[in-house]
Enzyme design. Structure first.
Site, PDB file in Angstrom:
ATOM      1  CD  GLN A 266      11.435  18.365   8.242  1.00 25.22           C
ATOM      2  OE1 GLN A 266      12.462  17.968   7.709  1.00 25.22           O
ATOM      3  NE2 GLN A 266      11.408  19.416   9.035  1.00 25.22           N
TER       4      GLN A 266
ATOM      5  NE  ARG B 204      -0.533  11.014   9.916  1.00 29.81           N
ATOM      6  CZ  ARG B 204      -1.004  10.064   9.111  1.00 29.81           C
ATOM      7  NH1 ARG B 204      -0.212   9.087   8.701  1.00 29.81           N
ATOM      8  NH2 ARG B 204      -2.249  10.088   8.693  1.00 29.81           N
ATOM      9  N   PRO B 205       2.686  16.906  10.719  1.00 29.46           N
ATOM     10  CG  PRO B 205       4.406  18.100  11.743  1.00 29.46           C
ATOM     11  CD  PRO B 205       3.491  16.929  11.954  1.00 29.46           C
ATOM     12  CB  ILE B 206       2.902  18.767   5.224  1.00 30.85           C
ATOM     13  CG1 ILE B 206       2.144  20.102   5.248  1.00 30.85           C
ATOM     14  CG2 ILE B 206       1.935  17.584   5.299  1.00 30.85           C
ATOM     15  CD1 ILE B 206       1.297  20.318   4.007  1.00 30.85           C
TER      16      ILE B 206
ATOM     17  CE  LYS C 160      -2.853   2.739   3.152  1.00 35.58           C
ATOM     18  NZ  LYS C 160      -1.827   3.793   3.375  1.00 35.58           N
TER      19      LYS C 160
ATOM     20  CG  ASP D 130      -5.524   6.177   8.959  1.00 36.82           C
ATOM     21  OD1 ASP D 130      -6.729   6.110   8.661  1.00 36.82           O
ATOM     22  OD2 ASP D 130      -4.676   5.369   8.572  1.00 36.82           O
TER      23      ASP D 130
END
Length: 422
Positions: A125, A121-123, A22, A116
């Site tokens: 980066q 879960r920051p973006i 996946k 989920d």
């Protein structure tokens, strides 16, 4: 809305075949739009996330044909189109269209990603990487607008604060057509990143060093698919069936695996006392005897995968003595499965970013909810272990990540069905 109904307590036996990964598939499908010629992916899992990604491709007039496990993608008539927030929010991996669109068109307009709920879960980066390549990033009307300069993206040295899989992939997708060399330091090492690099290189990209902490990319002007790409086996699906086999199995052979991708997980399973036999591309799990508790700490690959801590939890509950401890260093808030397991009689608690597990002689069927993919897999295994009927609501989350799961478990002898909820 889907419900999964399980009548547990039945030993399972037989063979199960693992589908394509996946976490590779959800990167390879967006990556396909970088090709100027049709793409063929083989070994594609039958999961809801693939359907959602194909819907997003259709927004850009990309034609798809999905037969059995072969997905053909024709991006020849693609046009740049903002991707709607509603569909983007259905799965987090849709954010790979940021890097793919930026690499193909020099611009991406994408709704904020969903997926989920397993904690922050920051973006940042990802954005840092795009900006290092010369792009401008703006937030506007719940959308991320990324624009390359007129002269195009330029290679750069990018130091990631942590080995983020998502950021590594997104930067790769943008950098393969940037001018000059891009170096990603502290890159993620997951097998799925190597799989993506193989796909890109076979289309003419120049990506070196995947599987190490430093990836080097030499930008090229054009990518063209020349041959089908076969997706690697899903190590998370394989690990889930290993846990299932060890808890309710009466001898199960798991086919289409790459053992080295499961080294950390198998080490813990075998430490518990589970006996396995590995052949060239399959693994046999013997009926389990008395198992002992272990301590699990998740870490970036090649460490123990965060996506396997929840599927392994029912196996820990089946131990005969001791206290098990799970420390998830990747997503410490990934504990949504615990109150659901407690409804089934599990002796388990979350305390101070640790999951504490005690032997539980018997689980009982209950109405529970799958808050996300891996929590759903955990509850599915628990339901197969439990006495009586278990009803899992939000079972669509399980279908998002597990290839033909109802069919596979039925073939093993499980009493399981997926229905539309009223």
């Amino acid at each position: 809305m889907k419900q999964m109904i399980i009548h547990g307590g039945k030993p399972l036996k037989g063979d199960v075949w693992i589908g394509g990964a996946k976490n590779s598939t959800v990167a390879l499908i967006p990556a396909s739009i970088l090709s100027r010629t049709p793409v063929t992916l083989e070994g594609v899992p039958r999961i809801a996330d693939v359907d959602n990604l194909m819907d997003l491709l259709s927004e850009m007039d990309v034609k798809c044909d999905f037969q059995e496990t072969t997905l053909k993608i024709n991006p020849e008539d693609i046009h740049m189109s903002p991707l709607p927030a509603g569909k983007i929010k259905s799965l987090r991996a849709s954010y790979y269209f940021m890097g793919a669109l930026l690499g193909r068109f020099g611009k991406a307009v994408v709704g904020f990603p969903g997926g989920d709920d397993i904690g922050p879960r920051p973006i940042d980066q990802h954005i840092k990487g795009f900006e290092a390549l010369g792009a401008t990033v703006k937030n506007q009307n719940d959308q991320i607008i990324i624009t390359a300069p007129t002269e195009g993206l330029k290679g750069a040295v990018i130091d990631l604060a942590m080995p983020s899989v998502g950021a590594t992939i997104n930067i790769m997708l943008a950098a393969v057509t940037a001018k000059g060399q891009t170096i990603i330091n502290n890159a993620a090492k997951e097998p799925e990143i190597i799989d993506l690099a193989t796909f890109l290189n076979n289309m003419g990209a120049v990506v070196r060093g995947t599987g190490t902490e430093t990836i080097r990319i030499e930008g090229v002007a054009r990518l063209e698919s020349k041959a089908p790409h076969t997706i690697i086996p899903d190590r998370i699906e394989a690990g889930t069936y290993i846990a299932l086999a060890a808890t309710v199995g009466n001898g199960i052979r798991i086919h289409n695996i790459i053992e080295e991708h499961l080294d950390s997980y198998l080490a813990k399973v075998e430490e518990m006392g589970v006996v396995t036999k590995v052949d060239e591309d399959s693994l046999y799990v013997y009926p389990a005897g008395d198992l002992k508790m272990v301590q699990v700490r998740t870490d970036p690959y090649p460490g123990f995968a965060t996506d396997l801590q929840q599927p392994m939890t029912p196996l820990l509950l089946s131990a005969k003595s001791g206290e098990g401890i799970i420390s998830d260093t990747i997503y410490p808030k990934r504990v949504g499965h615990i109150p659901e397991l407690q409804k089934m009689g599990a002796d388990i608690q979350a305390e101070d970013n640790f999951i504490l597990i005690h032997p539980t002689a018997e689980l009982k069927g209950a109405h529970v909810s799958a808050g996300e993919i891996r929590a759903g897999a955990c509850l599915m295994i628990a339901g197969l272990m439990a006495k009586g009927e278990t009803v899992i609501s939000n079972a669509g989350n399980i279908l998002r990540g597990y290839d033909r799961v109802e069919e596979k478990i039925k073939k093993l002898g499980g009493d399981i069905s997926v229905i539309d909820a009223n």
